[in-house]
Each structure stands twice: as C-alpha cells, then as structure tokens.
Design an enzyme around this catalytic site. Structure first.
Site, PDB file in Angstrom:
ATOM      1  N   HIS A   1      41.624  24.005  38.763  1.00 51.85           N
ATOM      2  CA  HIS A   1      42.008  25.152  37.918  1.00 51.85           C
ATOM      3  C   HIS A   1      43.380  24.881  37.296  1.00 51.85           C
ATOM      4  O   HIS A   1      44.228  24.233  37.911  1.00 51.85           O
ATOM      5  CB  HIS A   1      42.048  26.390  38.831  1.00 51.85           C
TER       6      HIS A   1
ATOM      7  N   GLU B   1      29.386  44.485  35.937  1.00 53.27           N
ATOM      8  CA  GLU B   1      29.729  44.015  37.294  1.00 53.27           C
ATOM      9  C   GLU B   1      30.612  45.058  37.997  1.00 53.27           C
ATOM     10  O   GLU B   1      31.654  44.763  38.575  1.00 53.27           O
ATOM     11  CB  GLU B   1      30.428  42.657  37.286  1.00 53.27           C
TER      12      GLU B   1
HETATM   13  C1  UD1 Z   1      42.539  34.866  36.579  1.00 53.83           C
HETATM   14  C2  UD1 Z   1      42.167  36.245  37.133  1.00 53.83           C
HETATM   15  C3  UD1 Z   1      41.201  36.117  38.313  1.00 53.83           C
HETATM   16  C4  UD1 Z   1      40.001  35.266  37.939  1.00 53.83           C
HETATM   17  C5  UD1 Z   1      40.486  33.924  37.408  1.00 53.83           C
HETATM   18  C6  UD1 Z   1      39.318  33.097  36.947  1.00 53.83           C
HETATM   19  C7  UD1 Z   1      43.843  38.046  37.110  1.00 53.83           C
HETATM   20  C8  UD1 Z   1      44.990  38.666  37.784  1.00 53.83           C
HETATM   21  N1  UD1 Z   1      43.370  36.916  37.642  1.00 53.83           N
HETATM   22  O1  UD1 Z   1      43.303  34.185  37.566  1.00 53.83           O
HETATM   23  O2  UD1 Z   1      40.734  37.418  38.667  1.00 53.83           O
HETATM   24  O3  UD1 Z   1      39.210  35.068  39.088  1.00 53.83           O
HETATM   25  O4  UD1 Z   1      41.360  34.144  36.288  1.00 53.83           O
HETATM   26  O5  UD1 Z   1      39.684  31.746  36.790  1.00 53.83           O
HETATM   27  O6  UD1 Z   1      43.387  38.554  36.129  1.00 53.83           O
HETATM   28  N2  UD1 Z   1      46.152  28.534  32.764  1.00 53.83           N
HETATM   29  C9  UD1 Z   1      46.162  27.623  31.723  1.00 53.83           C
HETATM   30  N3  UD1 Z   1      45.061  27.551  30.907  1.00 53.83           N
HETATM   31  C10 UD1 Z   1      43.960  28.319  31.086  1.00 53.83           C
HETATM   32  C11 UD1 Z   1      43.952  29.224  32.161  1.00 53.83           C
HETATM   33  C12 UD1 Z   1      45.055  29.326  32.988  1.00 53.83           C
HETATM   34  O7  UD1 Z   1      47.117  26.892  31.525  1.00 53.83           O
HETATM   35  O8  UD1 Z   1      42.994  28.194  30.319  1.00 53.83           O
HETATM   36  C13 UD1 Z   1      47.360  28.631  33.640  1.00 53.83           C
HETATM   37  C14 UD1 Z   1      48.546  29.264  32.895  1.00 53.83           C
HETATM   38  O9  UD1 Z   1      49.719  28.682  33.358  1.00 53.83           O
HETATM   39  C15 UD1 Z   1      48.452  30.728  33.335  1.00 53.83           C
HETATM   40  C16 UD1 Z   1      48.017  30.546  34.782  1.00 53.83           C
HETATM   41  O10 UD1 Z   1      47.075  29.472  34.744  1.00 53.83           O
HETATM   42  O11 UD1 Z   1      49.670  31.418  33.189  1.00 53.83           O
HETATM   43  C17 UD1 Z   1      47.434  31.753  35.455  1.00 53.83           C
HETATM   44  O12 UD1 Z   1      46.410  32.358  34.695  1.00 53.83           O
HETATM   45  P1  UD1 Z   1      45.967  33.878  35.045  1.00 53.83           P
HETATM   46  O13 UD1 Z   1      44.831  34.269  34.166  1.00 53.83           O
HETATM   47  O14 UD1 Z   1      47.146  34.771  35.059  1.00 53.83           O
HETATM   48  O15 UD1 Z   1      45.508  33.770  36.538  1.00 53.83           O
HETATM   49  P2  UD1 Z   1      44.287  33.009  37.199  1.00 53.83           P
HETATM   50  O16 UD1 Z   1      44.775  32.468  38.481  1.00 53.83           O
HETATM   51  O17 UD1 Z   1      43.682  32.098  36.217  1.00 53.83           O
HETATM   52  N1  UDP Z   2      33.131  27.089  36.206  1.00 50.94           N
HETATM   53  C1  UDP Z   2      33.153  26.238  35.099  1.00 50.94           C
HETATM   54  N2  UDP Z   2      33.905  25.087  35.164  1.00 50.94           N
HETATM   55  C2  UDP Z   2      34.621  24.755  36.271  1.00 50.94           C
HETATM   56  C3  UDP Z   2      34.617  25.638  37.383  1.00 50.94           C
HETATM   57  C4  UDP Z   2      33.868  26.806  37.317  1.00 50.94           C
HETATM   58  O1  UDP Z   2      32.501  26.509  34.083  1.00 50.94           O
HETATM   59  O2  UDP Z   2      35.270  23.691  36.259  1.00 50.94           O
HETATM   60  C5  UDP Z   2      32.348  28.346  36.117  1.00 50.94           C
HETATM   61  C6  UDP Z   2      31.462  28.680  37.306  1.00 50.94           C
HETATM   62  O3  UDP Z   2      30.160  28.140  37.161  1.00 50.94           O
HETATM   63  C7  UDP Z   2      31.461  30.206  37.297  1.00 50.94           C
HETATM   64  C8  UDP Z   2      32.826  30.560  36.751  1.00 50.94           C
HETATM   65  O4  UDP Z   2      33.305  29.395  36.083  1.00 50.94           O
HETATM   66  O5  UDP Z   2      30.491  30.741  36.403  1.00 50.94           O
HETATM   67  C9  UDP Z   2      33.755  30.964  37.857  1.00 50.94           C
HETATM   68  O6  UDP Z   2      35.052  31.037  37.383  1.00 50.94           O
HETATM   69  P1  UDP Z   2      36.305  31.111  38.345  1.00 50.94           P
HETATM   70  O7  UDP Z   2      35.991  30.463  39.645  1.00 50.94           O
HETATM   71  O8  UDP Z   2      37.460  30.598  37.556  1.00 50.94           O
HETATM   72  O9  UDP Z   2      36.528  32.673  38.497  1.00 50.94           O
HETATM   73  P2  UDP Z   2      35.927  33.790  39.494  1.00 50.94           P
HETATM   74  O10 UDP Z   2      34.460  33.758  39.394  1.00 50.94           O
HETATM   75  O11 UDP Z   2      36.433  33.480  40.865  1.00 50.94           O
HETATM   76  O12 UDP Z   2      36.524  35.049  38.979  1.00 50.94           O
END
Ligand code: UD1
Ligand code: UDP
Length: 377
Positions: free
Chosen positions: A245, A118
């Site tokens: 999320h 990607e």
């Molecule tokens: C991250 C990515 C973003 C991606 C997104 C997909 C970066 C900077 N950001 O953002 O590019 O689009 O993931 O969803 O890399 N948390 C949980 N459990 C989980 C996941 C997240 O508790 O399984 C909470 C935690 O408090 C964690 C916070 O979410 O510290 C933020 O997670 P982080 O991966 O830093 O940022 P995202 O907003 O999830």
């Molecule tokens: N997705 C999922 N469960 C959810 C929401 C999204 O499996 O409750 C999937 C969705 O189909 C897509 C991916 O997660 O393939 C997108 O992830 P996210 O929006 O967290 O990240 P981004 O694509 O913006 O980086």
C-alpha cells in the site's frame, strides 16, 4: 431526469461503486455524475481506468501522509461547493472512509438525500477499525437509504434505530466487480507487474499479503513483518508476494524489515485485474483488508485476517476466514498449519459466497427506481 451523484475517493470505494455506476448508466431516466475526492490518487486512478470511469468532478485532495482532520475539513468544503454547483437529487456513497463521512455531512448540509452502499457493518469497537467504525456509524445516521450487504448488517442498523423500511439487503457490490473481472482474467491472464510469469506458473505455493489498517501502524506492522520474515526463512521454496500500500506508514516498516529476502516480492499496488488474478494463484491470503475478506471466499482461498475484530463475521462463521490478530507467534502458527496440513487447508478451502451473488448493483438500481416512483424522494 433524476440527477444522481456518486462520490468516492479511495481504491475500495471505486471498485465497489463501479458496478453500480455502470448499471445506472444503462437507465436513461438517470443522469449519472461522478465526483471523486481523490483521497487516493494513484490507487484510485488504477480502478477508474479498469472500469473506464471518467470523473465529471475531480477534487484532487490527496496530499502525502495526509492527516484525518485536514482531509476531512478540505473534503467537506470542496464537496459543499460541488453539491451547490451540481445540485443532485440523490448522492451515493460507499463504505466507511473519510470521503464517505465528508460527503454525507456536505450532502446533509445541502439537504440532499443520501444512499449508503455497504451499510451496517460494525465491530462495535470505535478503535478498530479506526476511524472507520465511527465513520460508518455517523454515515448511517445521516443517510436516507441503506444498502446492507447481509442480514447481519441489516440487523445492526435496526438495533441502532434505523427505520427498517429504509434498509435493503442487496449483497455486496464487490462481488459484482469480482465476478466481472474473474471471467476476464480466466480467459486472458494479465501481466502482474513485478512478478515473473514463471513464478505464477510454478507449483511453488504463493502466500499473498496485503495490509494497511491504521490501528496496526507501529508495533502491529512490525510484528506482521517479523512473522512474514520468519516464515520466508523457514519455507524457502514458497513465494511471499506483497503489493505494498502507498501509505508511508505501511511502506517504511515493510521495506525495512522485508526488503532483502529472496523469496519475498515487495511490489507496487496492483491494478484490479492482476490483483484478482494473483488471488486466484495464491495458496493462502494474509491480510487486514476489508474487501479481500469479502472476495477471497468466492475464490475458495483461505484468508488469515491480521486483525483482532472484524465487521465481516459471515465468512469467519463458515470457516474460510480466520482472525489471527497481529501477534507474531499467532500469525506464524496459523500460516504454518495451513502450509503443512492438507487436512486444515481443506477445511478452510471452500468456495462460498456469503457476501453476494454478483447481482447487488442491479438490485440497488431497481430499488432506486421504485423509490423515485413511490416515495417521490
Ligand atoms: C484509506 C481509508 C481506509 C481504506 C483504505 C483503502 C480513511 C480514514 N482510510 O486508508 O478506510 O480501507 O484507504 O486502501 O478513509 N497514498 C498515496 N497514493 C494513493 C493512496 C495513498 O500516495 O493512491 C498515500 C498518501 O501519502 C496518503 C496516505 O497514503 O496521504 C494515506 O492515505 P489515506 O487515504 O488517508 O489512508 P489509507 O491508509 O489509504
Ligand atoms: N486490491 C487491488 N490491488 C492491490 C490490493 C488490493 O486492486 O494491490 C483490491 C482488492 O481486490 C479489494 C480492494 O482492493 O477489492 C481492497 O482495498 P484495500 O485493501 O485497500 O481497502 P479495504 O477493503 O481494506 O477498505
């Protein structure tokens, strides 16, 4: 045998690398090793389970409300250790998260070649998406092989001075994952945790919502939630289903503003199968997600993107994805038109596959085989 590492940490990276890992494991000339940073914990584990991927190394990095600096620093140190221990011939990274940038830097420090899946997505705005635009620009300049999903992405890379011979247009591997799962859910509809089957089977329209972008934290999310609240009051016979999320910066405003409305269902993040099923059941999708912008056109679902810019212009150009930003009135107007005008809905409701044909992983593996054969990487 060539040692190939896959390093990833978040839900979307796992979804998009799973088909590549599965495909590569079919080839005995490759030893596949999976290292997860676990930048996400629960949301990553959900995907690993669906695709039956068991990590060989789990760095278990996630902490609640982690900062970018902390996560990046920890990830680089632990990945440096991983690369010194496993010593792969090539490492795969995907997308633009902190895990991708950290893995690219750590691999480079260890003189390990990098394949970026990607590659080439750009908004040319370093604040949106933040910090992903800079993560992917830096990754492109560290990586050795670039798997671009579209011609537009390839051209972005060429303009930045990336050698054309190292760029391959393959389609996006998310479509491989989607097609695989779509077939399964159409035969065996999964349970959608938090949503009654009667809701999924009624004719009442479902608006599916997701959101998590950092640049929308604060005012942006407050506006998004205020718009959804007003829409839910006006269209009372519609359901608004929002798998929220796990980021606390998202959960707080969403729960506070949308927590007590009858026709709004705030549910936990869904596993990939039920989420894809829910997409097929939705009338429209309101999101700031990258992956969903790529998947929804293949399902014929109109998408309103709550961002001002997108690195995925292809579906916007064809008309089934529309940017609506985070202005409350703009979101409400755009949703209303789609919910009330069949004419507008039909214009946006088209099944198109600008992001791939479901064969991207296969192309990637063939290219890797050639690279080892010809260039002797
Ligand atoms: C991250 C990515 C973003 C991606 C997104 C997909 C970066 C900077 N950001 O953002 O590019 O689009 O993931 O969803 O890399 N948390 C949980 N459990 C989980 C996941 C997240 O508790 O399984 C909470 C935690 O408090 C964690 C916070 O979410 O510290 C933020 O997670 P982080 O991966 O830093 O940022 P995202 O907003 O999830
Ligand atoms: N997705 C999922 N469960 C959810 C929401 C999204 O499996 O409750 C999937 C969705 O189909 C897509 C991916 O997660 O393939 C997108 O992830 P996210 O929006 O967290 O990240 P981004 O694509 O913006 O980086």
């Amino acid at each position: 045998m060539k040692k190939i590492s896959f390093v990833f940490g978040t839900r979307p990276e796992a979804i998009k690398l799973a088909p590549v890992i599965i495909e590569m494991k079919k080839h005995p000339e490759f030893e596949v090793n999976v290292c997860v940073t676990a930048q996400h914990r629960e949301m990553l584990d959900q995907v690993l389970e669906v695709f039956n991927i068991k990590p060989d190394f789990d760095l278990n990095l996630m902490t609640p409300d982690q900062t970018l600096a902390n996560l990046t620093a920890e990830a680089i140190v632990k990945l440096d250790n991983y690369f010194k221990t496993y010593k792969p011939d090539l490492v795969f990274v995907q997308g633009d998260t902190t895990s991708v940038l950290a893995a690219s830097i750590a691999a480079f420090y260890n003189n390990i070649r990098i394949a970026h899946v990607e590659a080439g997505l750009r908004t040319f705005n370093k604040s949106a998406p933040f910090p992903e635009e800079i993560n992917r620009v830096l990754t492109s300049h560290i990586a050795d092989l670039h798997f671009a999903p579209t011609e537009t992405a390839k051209n972005n890379l060429i303009k930045e001075g990336i050698t054309e011979e190292k760029i391959f247009v393959t389609g996006n591997t998310v479509i491989d994952a989607l097609f695989h799962v779509k077939d399964i859910v159409s035969k065996n509809p999964p349970e959608v945790m938090g949503v009654n089957k009667e809701i999924l089977d009624t004719n009442k329209p479902i608006v599916l919502i997701t959101g998590h972008r950092r640049e929308n934290f604060g005012k942006g999310f407050e506006n998004i939630c205020a718009a959804i609240a007003e829409l839910a009051d006006e269209f009372k016979d519609h359901y608004y289903i929002y798998p929220v999320h796990l980021n606390p910066n998202v959960r707080k405003p969403v729960n506070e503003i949308l927590g007590n409305k009858k026709n709004i269902l705030l549910i936990e993040p869904l596993s990939y199968l039920p989420f894809v099923y829910l997409m097929t059941k939705a009338k429209i999708i309101l999101t700031d997600s990258g992956g969903i912008q790529e998947e929804a056109p293949s399902l014929g679902k109109p998408v309103l993107v709550m961002r001002d810019v997108t690195e995925r212009p292809e579906a916007v150009e064809t008309g089934c994805v529309k940017l609506v930003g985070t202005d409350k009135i703009k979101i409400i107007d755009a949703v209303k038109i789609l919910l009330t005008s069949d004419e507008h809905y039909k214009i946006m409701q088209m099944i198109i596959n600008p992001y791939g044909d479901g064969k991207a992983s296969n192309r990637i593996i063939k290219i890797i085989q050639k690279v080892f054969e010809i260039i002797r990487l």
